[in-house]
Design a protein around this motif. Structure first.
Motif, PDB file in Angstrom:
ATOM      1  N   HIS A 194     -42.481  -3.459  -0.047  1.00 55.72           N
ATOM      2  CA  HIS A 194     -41.695  -4.572  -0.552  1.00 55.72           C
ATOM      3  C   HIS A 194     -40.249  -4.220  -0.896  1.00 55.72           C
TER       4      HIS A 194
ATOM      5  N   LEU B 104     -46.108  -6.277  -6.570  1.00 53.99           N
ATOM      6  CA  LEU B 104     -45.744  -7.543  -5.926  1.00 53.99           C
ATOM      7  C   LEU B 104     -44.273  -7.813  -6.219  1.00 53.99           C
TER       8      LEU B 104
ATOM      9  N   THR C 212     -52.833  -6.857  -2.691  1.00 58.78           N
ATOM     10  CA  THR C 212     -52.959  -5.961  -3.839  1.00 58.78           C
ATOM     11  C   THR C 212     -54.330  -6.200  -4.466  1.00 58.78           C
TER      12      THR C 212
END
Lengths: 523, 425
Positions: free
Chosen positions: B403, B290, B309
């Motif tokens: 990400h 994350l 996740t």
């Protein structure tokens, strides 16, 4: 019996069948590498992933039992993508050396690459090097770079040969197939691993680089190596045999055969073959025409007293040959027959049987190896005593035993007249008056009866060399020369006679034998 | 916030039976064996909403109910103390500090499922912990909390400690069973499932250490007490292990659903040197990373799934701005490449390929299309193999690329790492 739907088709399946089994038996092809119908399920190659309704992930067809109402799709986009992925993964480190690979043409990896693969590689890294041309056993060569780790060979050695030489060592992308230290892949069935290897990782020392497989023709036959009579395919090209492969016969050998049996093609093409009839002139065997050979034979056999003739058949001969030779010896030549023993070797509890000959059981059933005949020992005694003066020997079983060979040859040389009929030039020919060149199992038609009473057909794969003829033809001509021709020497006609006259063979006829033969009733 | 799993951990000699008994130990086992029927226990565990603490979060009571009733054949329990997921060290605390909690949980579970033998598969590196555990088991035998006729109830149960030899894959339940049987640690294809065909072919249930440790508390305090802790679908406390660039790394018992940001900043004291937070792996190395912008999230199965996740083993790995995401990818993918058992094509080849591509990017040989290639390979490794190792190898790469795509692009463009003070691989 569950009913399930595969690609829109409703199918009833036996209990406990997997999706893959059900698909195969209903003509739906699901590509797979690690699954083999005669080995335990591995489930690792991931090639047989299919879509099953209500299961979110793709499922391997080889390990998923069919349940009632199951809906399976084998050709959806998702499935095709998954296959492509597996193909790409498998080819990452594969050397892509089809042009120099002996498996090319019968390689699953190659076939599936055409059918399911992508035509280019996205792999820019260096391919993993592995051992090349490694002799993993005396009869098997291993190429580690081509191995896709399906573990069929490992499972074969664990489950079928039960010899446990092979295992996967290390893990992850370092996994390799290898033997345990000091235990090479040297069991009596080791070449089966070559057959089941779906890629070119395991190849046969004997066969590799002899011929491209797509040039080979195949003829169904039966292994003459022992009285088990494993069903085989003879692979040949332009009159030359290159290899024998096992053929599926659940009643006899499933899909396996022994390494020794695979060698039985070798004598067929060797350079000791008899190719022309020979006749003793002076003290030399001279090549003659068939006509002359039969004339000499008839003259030789007609001389002498009644009862001084004995015929010796062969445990390698077909049922039809045994039958016709029995007729020739007993009815036409009015003689006796020899009660010979088939050669033996060490049997095991799998395929290899004690009697190391193609058809001793048939010889017994038909009676050419007659219980009321004379033993080999008694025959030799009577020759030595001068009671027997003429003999017709098919094959060379009588001199197989190295210990007695010399004495037997000496005794046989005392005969007034000896006809030898054989495929190869042996010492027996040197004491014969007439030598007939005959055909091997691969050069003729007929049937063998295995130790359990299963009658199977052999077929002509290659022509006999030179002027050599099938034993049946030779017996036919011999009978004709003796003035009492047979009605027919066609194998199929003789089998008709056998089925009428020999106990147990009633149900047997060529059109009923099929690919796997018929079991005859007990004696 | 009430602690129950770890409340005695800091007490002197907490690992001994005496201390455990002083703190009310083995009352739950006594209650279960003497006053409850096996099915009642399974019902109670079901009702409590306890989910497995090994990573997948499967409802424990439901799992137990898959075991066949009766004692026609032997049945086994396997306790997974392999704890091999990088970042995870919570079970180790239980083994070290209060192993009797686990033993008591095993006795209750064994009674509930009619099992007479439990195998605790301890991670090979946990040498001390295995000794402590064995001592505790010996103590329990002496007091007849194990062995024959436990609490004079007629119930018998044995516990054996089996030490692993250092393979990640032996933490996968069927790989674990193979290993216990003395074979190479390779997951088994399913079906058959362990509840029907487990250890030596007999019905077997495998749970994580912490899962078993939760059970005595549920029996003592009731399912309703347990359900009230945590969130609706993720009940109870759990032990979070937090590591990486925080001031106070360690294990912390907190209710399920605890806020990740609070865990990092309040519980673990914030980022080292008060650096800038860059990324967090929330549940062990296989869970997707994350970015800092997403850490305001509840630590429970559903919330983290919504965040793309998963909770995994609750092993939080915190990374500050010095962490290079390509290098993180290399470390993680190397781990999975090294630990893949090598059975399934997609995992064996895919784990190696991912690692090779990442190393290529690190070494300046990357191409722009490599980024999508990574995603494509990872996608093809997902949900396609016998066990979840392939998925576990794919997810972190997917998370990192999703990400931190710019960082990957930058590496490829510049042909080298541009992160400040980044660690070496």
């Amino acid at each position: 019996m569950p009913t399930f739907t595969i690609n829109g088709k409703k199918i009833k399946v036996e209990d406990g069948k997997t999706i893959l089994q059900a698909a195969v038996s209903n003509g739906v092809e699901i590509p797979h590498f690690c699954f083999h119908p005669h080995l335990s399920i591995d489930g690792s190659c991931r090639m047989c992933l299919v879509e099953v309704e209500k299961i979110p992930k793709l499922t391997i067809a080889c390990n998923t039992p069919v349940t009632d109402g199951m809906v399976v799709q084998t050709e959806t986009e998702k499935v095709l993508e998954a296959r492509k992925a597996v193909m790409e993964f498998l080819l990452l480190n594969h050397p892509l050396d089809c042009p120099i690979c002996d498996q090319a043409g019968e390689c699953r990896l190659q076939k599936y690459t055409f059918e399911h693969g992508i035509p280019h590689s996205r792999f820019r890294e260096n391919k993993k090097p592995g051992r090349k041309r490694f002799k993993i056993g005396p009869r098997v060569i291993f190429d580690e770079e081509r191995c896709i780790l399906c573990r069929r060979c490992v499972r074969f050695c664990r489950e079928v040969s039960k010899t446990n030489e092979l295992a996967v060592f290390s893990r992850g992308d370092k996994s390799i197939i290898d033997t345990y230290p000091g235990r090479p892949l040297d069991n009596k069935y080791s070449i089966n691993t070559v057959d089941i290897c779906p890629v070119g990782a395991l190849t046969s020392v004997d066969f590799r680089f002899q011929v491209r497989v797509w040039f080979l023709e195949e003829t169904n036959s039966v292994c003459p190596g022992c009285s088990n009579n494993c069903s085989i395919r003879i692979c040949h090209r332009r009159g030359k045999i290159y290899r024998l492969l096992p053929r599926k016969n659940m009643e006899v050998n499933k899909v396996w055969m022994c390494d020794e049996g695979r060698n039985t093609y070798k004598p067929v093409g060797d350079n000791h073959r008899l190719t022309v009839p020979l006749v003793l002139k002076g003290n030399k065997l001279e090549e003659v025409s068939w006509d002359e050979a039969f004339k000499v034979m008839a003259e030789g056999l007609e001389k002498g007293k009644k009862g001084d003739f004995i015929g010796m058949g062969s445990p390698h001969a077909t049922n039809e040959e045994c039958y016709l030779f029995k007729k020739l010896s007993l009815e036409i030549l009015k003689g006796k027959s020899v009660d010979f023993e088939a050669p033996t070797w060490e049997a095991d509890d799998f395929l290899i049987k004690k009697e190391n000959a193609a058809n001793p059981e048939g010889a017994r059933r038909i009676g050419i190896k007659a219980k009321d005949g004379l033993s080999v020992k008694k025959t030799i005694e009577e020759i030595n005593e001068g009671k027997l003066k003429k003999m017709y020997i098919v094959g060379n079983e009588i001199i197989r035993d190295a210990e007695t060979k010399k004495d037997i040859l000496l005794s046989l040389s005392k005969l007034n007249f000896l006809v030898a009929q054989d495929t190869h030039l042996t010492d027996l020919c040197s004491v014969a008056n007439v030598v007939f060149p005959s055909a091997t199992f691969a050069e003729k038609e007929g049937t063998f009866t295995n130790i359990n009473g299963r009658v199977q057909k052999i077929n002509m794969a290659v022509p006999p060399p030179g002027e050599a003829r099938s034993d049946l033809e030779i017996f036919g001509e011999a009978a004709k020369a003796m003035g009492r021709p047979f009605d027919s020497v066609e194998p199929t006609m003789i089998m008709e006679e056998i089925s009428k006259n020999v106990k147990g063979f009633k149900k047997v006829s060529y059109d009923k034998l099929g690919d796997t033969g018929i079991k005859i009733s007990a004696k | 916030m009430e602690l129950y799993l770890t409340k005695n951990f800091k007490k002197p000699k907490s690992q001994t039976l005496d201390t455990y008994l002083k703190n009310g130990g083995y009352k739950a086992a006594q209650k279960a064996l003497k006053k409850m029927k096996p099915l009642e226990i399974i019902e109670e565990v079901k009702k409590s909403g306890l989910r497995g603490r090994g990573g997948a979060g499967f409802p424990t009571g439901l799992k137990w109910s898959f075991m066949p009733q009766g004692n026609k054949t032997p049945k086994y329990i396997g306790c997974n103390a392999d704890e091999s997921e990088p970042g995870t060290f919570k079970d180790r605390q239980i083994l070290e500090s209060e192993p009797h909690q686990l033993i008591e949980g095993l006795v209750i579970g064994a009674y509930a499922m009619g099992v007479k033998a439990c195998y605790i598969y301890v991670r090979g590196e946990y040498v001390e912990q295995a000794r402590t555990l064995q001592k505790a088991i010996d103590e329990a035998y002496k007091k007849n909390y194990l062995g024959e006729n436990i609490f004079k109830s007629g119930f018998e149960c044995d516990i054996y400690v089996h030490r692993g030899a250092g393979a990640y894959i032996c933490g996968e339940e069927t790989g674990l069973m193979e290993s216990v049987e003395g074979k190479k640690g390779q997951p088994r294809k399913k079906p058959p499932f362990p509840a029907g065909f487990g250890l030596w072919g007999y019905p077997t249930t495998i749970n994580n250490v912490e899962t078993f440790a939760q059970v005595p508390h549920i029996i003592n305090n009731g399912a309703n007490w347990f359900k009230k802790i945590g969130t609706e679908k993720s009940a109870g406390n759990t032990i979070f292990g937090i590591s990486g660039h925080v001031k106070k790394p360690g294990t912390y018992e907190l209710p399920m659903g605890y806020n990740l940001k609070d865990l990092i900043y309040k519980v673990a004291g914030g980022i080292r040197n008060d650096n800038e937070l860059k990324a967090v792996i929330p549940g062990g190395s296989s869970t997707k990373v994350l970015p800092a912008s997403m850490v305001d999230v509840k630590m429970d199965h559903d919330s983290l799934m919504q965040a793309g996740t998963s909770l995994g083993t609750g092993a939080v790995i915190v990374m500050d701005h010095t962490a290079c995401m390509v290098r993180v990818g290399i470390i993680l993918s190397h781990f999975y490449r090294h630990e893949s058992c090598g059975q399934c094509t997609n995992c064996r080849e895919g784990t190696a390929w991912l690692h090779q591509i990442l190393v290529g990017i690190e070494n300046g040989q990357g191409k722009m299309e490599d980024i999508d290639l990574l995603l494509d390979i990872a996608g093809k490794m997902e949900a396609s193999t016998i066990c979840a190792l392939s998925d576990a190898a794919a997810w972190p790469v997917q998370g990192l690329v999703k990400h931190f795509r710019e960082e990957f692009e930058m590496h490829i463009k510049k042909g080298k790492c541009t992160c400040p003070e980044s660690f070496e691989v």
